[in-house]
Design a protein around this motif. Structure first.
Motif, PDB file in Angstrom:
ATOM      1  N   ARG A 101      86.916   2.279  47.161  1.00  9.53           N
ATOM      2  CA  ARG A 101      87.739   1.312  47.867  1.00  9.53           C
ATOM      3  C   ARG A 101      87.329   0.496  48.631  1.00  9.53           C
ATOM      4  N   SER A 102      85.784   0.420  48.979  1.00  8.54           N
ATOM      5  CA  SER A 102      85.358  -0.641  50.053  1.00  8.54           C
ATOM      6  C   SER A 102      85.207  -1.988  49.162  1.00  8.54           C
ATOM      7  N   GLN A 135      92.467   6.781  54.411  1.00 12.36           N
ATOM      8  CA  GLN A 135      93.090   5.449  54.813  1.00 12.36           C
ATOM      9  C   GLN A 135      92.373   4.211  53.920  1.00 12.36           C
ATOM     10  N   THR A 136      93.453   3.290  53.599  1.00 14.93           N
ATOM     11  CA  THR A 136      93.352   2.585  52.806  1.00 14.93           C
ATOM     12  C   THR A 136      93.307   1.129  53.591  1.00 14.93           C
ATOM     13  N   THR A 137      93.160  -0.159  52.900  1.00 11.29           N
ATOM     14  CA  THR A 137      93.367  -1.451  53.841  1.00 11.29           C
ATOM     15  C   THR A 137      94.751  -1.439  54.209  1.00 11.29           C
ATOM     16  N   PHE A 176      92.147  13.452  63.268  1.00 11.24           N
ATOM     17  CA  PHE A 176      91.429  13.278  61.868  1.00 11.24           C
ATOM     18  C   PHE A 176      92.265  12.852  60.920  1.00 11.24           C
ATOM     19  N   ILE A 206      85.133  15.850  46.027  1.00 11.06           N
ATOM     20  CA  ILE A 206      85.264  14.417  45.216  1.00 11.06           C
ATOM     21  C   ILE A 206      84.375  13.715  46.421  1.00 11.06           C
ATOM     22  N   GLU A 257      96.243  -1.511  57.921  1.00 12.22           N
ATOM     23  CA  GLU A 257      96.862  -2.502  58.697  1.00 12.22           C
ATOM     24  C   GLU A 257      98.398  -2.364  59.073  1.00 12.22           C
ATOM     25  N   PHE A 311      91.000  21.491  54.124  1.00 15.07           N
ATOM     26  CA  PHE A 311      90.368  20.023  53.673  1.00 15.07           C
ATOM     27  C   PHE A 311      89.433  20.366  52.648  1.00 15.07           C
ATOM     28  N   GLN A 353      90.209  18.638  48.248  1.00 14.21           N
ATOM     29  CA  GLN A 353      89.543  17.998  47.468  1.00 14.21           C
ATOM     30  C   GLN A 353      89.428  18.329  45.901  1.00 14.21           C
ATOM     31  N   THR A 372      80.889  18.227  56.034  1.00 12.81           N
ATOM     32  CA  THR A 372      80.935  16.952  55.395  1.00 12.81           C
ATOM     33  C   THR A 372      79.484  16.340  55.740  1.00 12.81           C
ATOM     34  N   TRP A 407      81.023   9.870  52.602  1.00 19.90           N
ATOM     35  CA  TRP A 407      81.337  11.099  53.043  1.00 19.90           C
ATOM     36  C   TRP A 407      81.397  11.980  51.727  1.00 19.90           C
ATOM     37  N   TYR A 408      81.137  13.455  52.145  1.00 15.47           N
ATOM     38  CA  TYR A 408      81.307  14.216  50.820  1.00 15.47           C
ATOM     39  C   TYR A 408      81.795  15.648  51.534  1.00 15.47           C
ATOM     40  N   TYR A 428      84.597  10.088  46.039  1.00 13.01           N
ATOM     41  CA  TYR A 428      85.060   8.561  45.465  1.00 13.01           C
ATOM     42  C   TYR A 428      85.747   7.563  46.389  1.00 13.01           C
ATOM     43  N   ALA A 429      86.079   7.886  47.788  1.00  7.29           N
ATOM     44  CA  ALA A 429      86.732   7.012  48.667  1.00  7.29           C
ATOM     45  C   ALA A 429      85.983   5.721  48.918  1.00  7.29           C
ATOM     46  N   LEU A 444      81.488  16.403  64.059  1.00  3.30           N
ATOM     47  CA  LEU A 444      82.611  15.512  64.253  1.00  3.30           C
ATOM     48  C   LEU A 444      83.200  16.302  65.367  1.00  3.30           C
TER      49      LEU A 444
HETATM   50  C1  LIG Z   1      85.409  14.008  57.801  1.00  2.00           C
HETATM   51  C2  LIG Z   1      85.777  13.301  56.787  1.00  2.00           C
HETATM   52  C3  LIG Z   1      85.374  13.644  55.567  1.00  2.00           C
HETATM   53  C4  LIG Z   1      85.768  12.753  54.588  1.00  2.00           C
HETATM   54  N1  LIG Z   1      85.559  13.409  53.179  1.00  2.00           N
HETATM   55  C5  LIG Z   1      85.528  12.901  52.106  1.00  2.00           C
HETATM   56  C6  LIG Z   1      85.249  13.356  50.777  1.00  2.00           C
HETATM   57  O1  LIG Z   1      84.777  14.455  50.659  1.00  2.00           O
HETATM   58  N2  LIG Z   1      85.341  12.489  49.704  1.00  2.00           N
HETATM   59  C7  LIG Z   1      85.548  11.434  49.807  1.00  2.00           C
HETATM   60  O2  LIG Z   1      85.572  10.595  48.829  1.00  2.00           O
HETATM   61  N3  LIG Z   1      85.964  10.795  50.912  1.00  2.00           N
HETATM   62  C8  LIG Z   1      85.771  11.457  52.221  1.00  2.00           C
HETATM   63  N4  LIG Z   1      86.155  10.916  53.340  1.00  2.00           N
HETATM   64  C9  LIG Z   1      86.583   9.524  53.599  1.00  2.00           C
HETATM   65  C10 LIG Z   1      88.169   9.390  53.528  1.00  2.00           C
HETATM   66  O3  LIG Z   1      89.041   9.619  52.812  1.00  2.00           O
HETATM   67  C11 LIG Z   1      88.508   7.907  53.841  1.00  2.00           C
HETATM   68  O4  LIG Z   1      88.083   6.962  52.939  1.00  2.00           O
HETATM   69  C12 LIG Z   1      87.951   7.315  54.889  1.00  2.00           C
HETATM   70  O5  LIG Z   1      88.168   8.036  56.335  1.00  2.00           O
HETATM   71  C13 LIG Z   1      88.315   5.821  55.340  1.00  2.00           C
HETATM   72  O6  LIG Z   1      87.416   5.126  56.186  1.00  2.00           O
HETATM   73  P1  LIG Z   1      85.922   4.729  56.169  1.00  2.00           P
HETATM   74  O7  LIG Z   1      85.241   5.065  57.355  1.00  2.00           O
HETATM   75  O8  LIG Z   1      85.504   5.532  54.695  1.00  2.00           O
HETATM   76  O9  LIG Z   1      86.120   3.255  55.682  1.00  2.00           O
HETATM   77  P2  LIG Z   1      86.508   2.190  56.578  1.00  2.00           P
HETATM   78  O10 LIG Z   1      85.173   1.498  56.669  1.00  2.00           O
HETATM   79  O11 LIG Z   1      87.226   2.726  57.948  1.00  2.00           O
HETATM   80  O12 LIG Z   1      87.614   1.424  55.944  1.00  2.00           O
HETATM   81  C14 LIG Z   1      89.013   2.271  55.510  1.00  2.00           C
HETATM   82  C15 LIG Z   1      89.794   1.252  54.516  1.00  2.00           C
HETATM   83  O13 LIG Z   1      90.169  -0.071  55.247  1.00  2.00           O
HETATM   84  C16 LIG Z   1      89.370  -0.909  54.674  1.00  2.00           C
HETATM   85  N5  LIG Z   1      88.896  -1.524  55.762  1.00  2.00           N
HETATM   86  C17 LIG Z   1      87.920  -1.667  56.569  1.00  2.00           C
HETATM   87  N6  LIG Z   1      87.695  -2.596  57.334  1.00  2.00           N
HETATM   88  C18 LIG Z   1      88.605  -3.376  57.292  1.00  2.00           C
HETATM   89  C19 LIG Z   1      89.076  -4.635  57.761  1.00  2.00           C
HETATM   90  N7  LIG Z   1      88.421  -5.262  58.889  1.00  2.00           N
HETATM   91  N8  LIG Z   1      90.100  -5.272  57.067  1.00  2.00           N
HETATM   92  C20 LIG Z   1      90.983  -4.866  56.072  1.00  2.00           C
HETATM   93  N9  LIG Z   1      90.442  -3.862  55.603  1.00  2.00           N
HETATM   94  C21 LIG Z   1      89.527  -2.961  56.233  1.00  2.00           C
HETATM   95  C22 LIG Z   1      88.195  -0.318  53.740  1.00  2.00           C
HETATM   96  O14 LIG Z   1      88.275  -1.350  52.637  1.00  2.00           O
HETATM   97  C23 LIG Z   1      88.823   0.790  53.307  1.00  2.00           C
HETATM   98  O15 LIG Z   1      89.825   0.791  52.058  1.00  2.00           O
HETATM   99  C24 LIG Z   1      85.992  11.575  54.504  1.00  2.00           C
HETATM  100  C25 LIG Z   1      86.281  10.833  55.787  1.00  2.00           C
HETATM  101  C26 LIG Z   1      85.977  11.665  57.165  1.00  2.00           C
HETATM  102  C27 LIG Z   1      86.307  11.184  58.243  1.00  2.00           C
END
Ligand SMILES: Cc1cc2nc3c(=O)[nH]c(=O)nc-3n(C[C@H](O)[C@H](O)[C@H](O)COP(=O)(O)OP(=O)(O)OC[C@H]3O[C@@H](n4cnc5c(N)ncnc54)[C@H](O)[C@@H]3O)c2cc1C
Length: 351
Positions: free
Chosen positions: A124-125, A336-338, A330, A118, A342, A80, A84, A198, A148-149, A120-121, A190
């Motif tokens: 997506r929000s 995960q994206t929308t 994990f 990275i 879903e 992991f 990145q 992270t 998250w980094y 940048y995730a 975690l």
């Molecule tokens: C341990 C760990 C390490 C990570 N390290 C990195 C990193 O180094 N760099 C990095 O860029 N990212 C990192 N991430 C982020 C990862 O890649 C995912 O983007 C992240 O886990 C998705 O969950 P979230 O909690 O960020 O977003 P969430 O809030 O769970 O959302 C996930 C997706 O679903 C959408 N969504 C949320 N709620 C709804 C809803 N009610 N209806 C419709 N859509 C919805 C959001 O818009 C988003 O696109 C890390 C995550 C974890 C858990």
């Protein structure tokens, strides 16, 4: 007919068998050691997808996927941290020759002298803007929170993204260290992958010069490419599934169960990778999502079977079955994206 594996696949096996797998239990309970990352840096694997003229291997995606499976199955935390790095390398590899960030960074990143993470995730929000980018003093300032980094204290650089007032995404490199405008949280504790260090990052006027900017792209255009790509199955899912099946098969009585699960994983893997290689990423999205969900089901079955076969001992922190089960959890939310969220929830609800 047997074919000789790509040299980087052979190298990944050497690293996995000689270093990563034997210490995976210890690393899981601690932190990815710098010596693991030093070995990854030396191995050439960090340049697997980088252009040959920049010191990379220019290997096909199939090789990069196989390398990822091998590393993920051996030690998901190490995989992991290093996975990145491949996003910045690919982004720079596609950037126009002559772009200052490409000229300065692509070669040392491809060769492993520099290791990148990275951030940048959060882009997506949308419509939320966790990180705002603003033009300032011939460069860009970043404000907000990176949730998250991964790899803090282990890597050298971060590829950071923020969204401008004109709804453009700006990607730029910054040093991955505490500095004016950048404050990390303590490393998160975690249920899995604590070892990958992270953190979240508080940005309060972090400034980077224009030479560190790699890409400016309308946010909608970013999503048009990013969202379909996220519907593919991560090779790490197959890597951890195979590791669990190898563990299951190590008990002679369970070989039949392992073989039958393995055949199903092989089939989904073949179809998922065929679609990942399909030249049009936004075609066959429903099928890609169905395969990603199916792969998660099989991952859960494989890691559950390893726990069941291990009995009570499988719950010991020394036992690989519980580690693989936590790692599988994990992977359910990684990237995960929308649409992924879903589709997965719908499939779970349908049983
Ligand atoms: C341990 C760990 C390490 C990570 N390290 C990195 C990193 O180094 N760099 C990095 O860029 N990212 C990192 N991430 C982020 C990862 O890649 C995912 O983007 C992240 O886990 C998705 O969950 P979230 O909690 O960020 O977003 P969430 O809030 O769970 O959302 C996930 C997706 O679903 C959408 N969504 C949320 N709620 C709804 C809803 N009610 N209806 C419709 N859509 C919805 C959001 O818009 C988003 O696109 C890390 C995550 C974890 C858990």
């Amino acid at each position: 007919m047997t074919t000789t594996p790509h040299p980087l696949v052979a190298e990944a096996h050497r690293l996995a068998d000689g270093l990563l797998a034997p210490s995976a239990q210890r690393v899981d309970q601690d932190v990815v050691p710098a010596s693991h990352l030093a070995a990854v840096r030396r191995s050439g694997l960090l340049g697997v997808s980088a252009p040959v003229e920049s010191g990379g291997a220019g290997a096909p995606d199939a090789v990069a996927r196989e390398v990822a499976e091998i590393l993920a199955g051996a030690c998901l935390s190490t995989w992991f941290v290093q996975t990145q790095h491949h996003t910045p390398v690919r982004l720079l590899g596609r950037a126009a020759p002559g772009l200052p960030a490409r000229e300065r960074l692509l070669r040392p990143l491809a060769g492993g002298e520099l290791l990148a993470g990275i951030a940048y995730a959060h882009v997506r929000s949308h419509p939320r803007v966790p990180v705002r980018a603003t033009a300032e003093r011939g460069g860009v300032r970043f404000d907000g929170t990176v949730p998250w980094y991964t790899g803090w204290g282990l890597n050298d650089l971060m590829l950071l993204a923020g969204v401008t007032g004109a709804d453009e995404v700006v990607f730029a490199f910054a040093d991955a260290r505490e500095q004016p405008g950048l404050r990390p949280s303590p490393p998160m504790r975690l249920a899995a992958l604590t070892a990958a260090r992270t953190v979240s990052l508080a940005l309060d006027g972090l400034w980077v010069p224009e030479e560190s900017v790699v890409l400016r792209t309308p946010r909608e255009e970013f999503a048009r490419v990013d969202v379909p790509r996220s519907t593919n199955t991560s090779p790490a899912v197959f890597g951890v599934a195979y590791a669990a099946l190898d563990l299951l098969a190590s008990a002679p009585d369970e070989r039949g169960a392992a073989d039958s699960l393995r055949a199903r994983v092989d089939e989904v893997r073949e179809r998922a990778y065929a679609l990942a290689d399909h030249p049009v990423p936004h075609e066959h999205v429903a099928e890609r999502l169905a395969l990603r969900t199916r792969a998660y089901d099989l991952l859960r079955s494989a890691t559950t079977a390893a726990v069941v076969a291990g009995g009570g001992r499988a719950t010991s922190l020394d036992h690989p079955a519980q580690r693989l089960a936590r790692e599988a959890m994990f992977l359910l939310i990684q990237g995960q994206t929308t649409p992924v969220r879903e589709a997965h929830l719908e499939a779970l609800a349908a049983g």
